[in-house]
Scaffold this motif. Structure first.
Motif, PDB file in Angstrom:
ATOM      1  N   THR A 169      30.543  36.059  45.980  1.00 10.86           N
ATOM      2  CA  THR A 169      31.782  36.462  45.311  1.00 10.86           C
ATOM      3  C   THR A 169      32.124  37.906  45.630  1.00 10.86           C
ATOM      4  O   THR A 169      33.288  38.251  45.837  1.00 10.86           O
ATOM      5  CB  THR A 169      31.639  36.282  43.790  1.00 10.86           C
ATOM      6  N   GLY A 170      31.112  38.768  45.699  1.00 10.36           N
ATOM      7  CA  GLY A 170      31.347  40.173  46.026  1.00 10.36           C
ATOM      8  C   GLY A 170      31.881  40.365  47.431  1.00 10.36           C
ATOM      9  O   GLY A 170      32.786  41.177  47.659  1.00 10.36           O
ATOM     10  N   ILE A 171      31.336  39.632  48.390  1.00  5.34           N
ATOM     11  CA  ILE A 171      31.809  39.743  49.774  1.00  5.34           C
ATOM     12  C   ILE A 171      33.249  39.266  49.872  1.00  5.34           C
ATOM     13  O   ILE A 171      34.091  39.899  50.538  1.00  5.34           O
ATOM     14  CB  ILE A 171      30.891  38.957  50.725  1.00  5.34           C
ATOM     15  N   VAL A 225      42.730  31.215  52.441  1.00  6.01           N
ATOM     16  CA  VAL A 225      41.616  31.564  53.329  1.00  6.01           C
ATOM     17  C   VAL A 225      40.407  31.994  52.517  1.00  6.01           C
ATOM     18  O   VAL A 225      39.267  31.631  52.806  1.00  6.01           O
ATOM     19  CB  VAL A 225      42.042  32.679  54.331  1.00  6.01           C
ATOM     20  N   VAL A 226      40.625  32.764  51.467  1.00  9.34           N
ATOM     21  CA  VAL A 226      39.530  33.196  50.597  1.00  9.34           C
ATOM     22  C   VAL A 226      38.889  31.971  49.924  1.00  9.34           C
ATOM     23  O   VAL A 226      37.659  31.863  49.840  1.00  9.34           O
ATOM     24  CB  VAL A 226      40.011  34.204  49.545  1.00  9.34           C
ATOM     25  N   GLY A 227      39.706  31.035  49.457  1.00  6.75           N
ATOM     26  CA  GLY A 227      39.170  29.828  48.837  1.00  6.75           C
ATOM     27  C   GLY A 227      38.373  28.987  49.815  1.00  6.75           C
ATOM     28  O   GLY A 227      37.293  28.478  49.493  1.00  6.75           O
ATOM     29  N   ALA A 228      38.887  28.830  51.040  1.00  7.18           N
ATOM     30  CA  ALA A 228      38.165  28.045  52.056  1.00  7.18           C
ATOM     31  C   ALA A 228      36.873  28.748  52.463  1.00  7.18           C
ATOM     32  O   ALA A 228      35.825  28.093  52.629  1.00  7.18           O
ATOM     33  CB  ALA A 228      39.054  27.846  53.284  1.00  7.18           C
ATOM     34  N   THR A 229      36.903  30.071  52.582  1.00  9.83           N
ATOM     35  CA  THR A 229      35.690  30.822  52.927  1.00  9.83           C
ATOM     36  C   THR A 229      34.649  30.707  51.828  1.00  9.83           C
ATOM     37  O   THR A 229      33.465  30.530  52.107  1.00  9.83           O
ATOM     38  CB  THR A 229      36.033  32.303  53.172  1.00  9.83           C
ATOM     39  N   GLY A 230      35.090  30.781  50.583  1.00 12.01           N
ATOM     40  CA  GLY A 230      34.151  30.641  49.465  1.00 12.01           C
ATOM     41  C   GLY A 230      33.537  29.256  49.419  1.00 12.01           C
ATOM     42  O   GLY A 230      32.350  29.112  49.151  1.00 12.01           O
TER      43      GLY A 230
END
Length: 80
Positions: free
Chosen positions: A49-51, A72-77
């Motif tokens: 989550t921090g990254i 993109v943030v959701g897919a990366t997470g």
């Protein structure tokens, strides 16, 4: 005096709330919450989550904020 108290509470309310939550969890878990092993596990779980938050902060600071960044943030997470 009243203004100083209001200023102090505005400045440190999140820290005070975090301390209260920490104390409540410490008492509810019979002091297991504050052990070094548990703190290490909490930090390990927060790294993903921090990254992601750091990457999002860079995009916001740079001014490139649009709706595609959220996906993109959701897919990366999800992938990590």
């Amino acid at each position: 005096m009243k203004q100083q108290v209001k200023s102090f509470l505005r400045s440190y309310m999140m820290v005070i709330a975090l301390a209260i939550i920490w104390i409540v969890f410490a008492f509810l878990t019979d002091q297991v919450f504050i052990t070094p092993r548990n703190i290490s596990n909490l930090f390990r779980q927060m790294t993903v989550t921090g990254i992601i938050a750091l990457g999002m902060a860079v995009c916001i600071i740079a001014g490139y904020f649009d709706l595609s960044i959220g996906s993109v943030v959701g897919a990366t997470g999800a992938l990590s």
